[in-house]
Design an enzyme around this catalytic site. Structure first.
Site, mmCIF file in Angstrom:
data_model
loop_
_atom_site.group_PDB
_atom_site.id
_atom_site.type_symbol
_atom_site.label_atom_id
_atom_site.label_comp_id
_atom_site.label_asym_id
_atom_site.label_seq_id
_atom_site.Cartn_x
_atom_site.Cartn_y
_atom_site.Cartn_z
ATOM 1 N N ASP A 187 -5.776 3.211 -0.227
ATOM 2 C CA ASP A 187 -5.489 4.062 0.929
ATOM 3 C C ASP A 187 -5.529 3.253 2.224
ATOM 4 O O ASP A 187 -4.694 3.447 3.129
ATOM 5 C CB ASP A 187 -6.501 5.209 1.018
ATOM 6 C CG ASP A 187 -6.295 6.244 -0.082
ATOM 7 O OD1 ASP A 187 -5.233 6.210 -0.733
ATOM 8 O OD2 ASP A 187 -7.190 7.089 -0.278
ATOM 9 N N ASP A 214 3.485 5.141 -2.590
ATOM 10 C CA ASP A 214 3.765 3.873 -1.897
ATOM 11 C C ASP A 214 5.228 3.806 -1.454
ATOM 12 O O ASP A 214 5.796 2.729 -1.329
ATOM 13 C CB ASP A 214 3.421 2.683 -2.789
ATOM 14 C CG ASP A 214 4.187 2.697 -4.110
ATOM 15 O OD1 ASP A 214 4.922 3.664 -4.353
ATOM 16 O OD2 ASP A 214 4.050 1.730 -4.895
#
Length: 310
Positions: A187, A214
């Site tokens: 994260d 992503d």
């Protein structure tokens, strides 16, 4: 003036003014009655607080309408007690409505403000603070709608071929970061990448977003192929530079695909643009990752692939 008129003309003039007075009051009364009617028909859209205010407001409007009807009635009658009674009711309702509005308006205004904040949150990615897919979709739809321009509107660009572009980017090697260092580090990587991308693309014609996981995207308006390639290479440079400076992100790379589409093309559809950009991204990954791939909008399934060392 009326005293100087002949008796017949004076009578006719008074008759005209009387009818005008009655007609005006009647039209006003009908208009007043129509407002509560519309509110009643839309009552299912109101919450309890709004419904209570709506009832008071409707009562006030109805009493005003009755007042105008009684005024018209008293042109020929002398029921002034009736007109006075209606005015007393109107005064009571209006005073009570004003008191209620005084206490409720701040609440309604705060609700409106909260709705604006909620709408902004709905279009913001919670992890990175970037615009999300919903926001990007809305902007893409707006660009398609706004760019239905006549050809002469683009004359100021000269001989340069002008397009819009949707760019899709997918981080390579991100899964290994989550697997080796845990999701909190993953994260953090996404947040750092997002911050660098936002800082480097602060231009009016570029919107960048996180689609989820992503995956990132950029929407570029009024550009050409070279400009989009330059932006794609800049994104690669940012990601690779970040990977070089962080041990836990050493495996990180990025693959990019983009699709150009023409302003003013009535056949352009958002879902087709997404699909073409996604195919280009898939082609970049299949070509060995770390690539920039795109389609030529005037050719069929022809991809350009570029890789430059950072």
């Amino acid at each position: 003036m009326l005293a100087m008129m002949p008796h017949g003309s004076c009578f006719l003039w008074n008759h005209v003014l009387t009818n005008l007075h009655v007609s005006s009051d009647t039209v006003i009364a009908i208009s007043y009655f129509s407002i509560p009617t519309m509110m009643f028909l839309e009552r299912h859209k109101m919450n309890e607080d709004a419904r209570s205010i709506a009832i008071l407001f409707a009562s006030f409007i109805l009493s005003c309408g009755l007042g105008h009807l009684v005024t018209a009635w008293n042109i020929w009658h002398t029921d002034y007690w009736l007109e006075g009674s209606i005015k007393l009711v109107t005064a009571t309702i209006s005073a009570y409505t004003a008191i209620e509005l005084y206490s409720k308006i701040p609440l309604f205004l705060s609700v409106h403000k909260r709705l604006e904040v909620s709408e902004q949150k709905v279009q913001t990615d919670e992890l990175t603070g970037m615009p999300n897919r919903r926001a990007l979709n809305r902007e893409l739809a707006q660009i398609i709608e706004d760019s239905n321009l006549k050809a002469e509107s683009l004359d100021f660009f000269g001989d340069v071929e002008i397009h819009h572009a949707l760019l899709l980017a997918d981080l390579d090697g991100f899964k290994s970061i989550n697997d080796n260092f845990g999701h909190p580090i993953g994260d953090l990587v996404l947040q750092e990448i997002a911050k660098r991308l936002l800082d480097s693309t602060q231009m009016g014609n570029i919107s960048i977003a996180r689609l989820g996981g992503d995956e990132f995207a950029a929407l570029i308006s009024f550009c050409n192929e070279d400009k989009v390639l330059a932006l794609a290479q800049e994104i690669r440079t940012i990601v690779c530079g970040y990977a070089d400076s962080n041990a836990y992100a050493a495996t990180l790379g990025i693959s990019i695909g983009f699709q150009l589409f023409s302003p003013g093309d009535p056949t352009v559809k958002a879902e087709e643009i997404y699909a073409a950009a996604d195919r280009a991204l898939y082609h970049a990954k299949e070509s060995g990752k770390g690539k920039i791939s795109w389609t030529n909008p005037h050719a069929e399934t022809i991809y350009g692939v570029r890789y430059q060392q950072v």
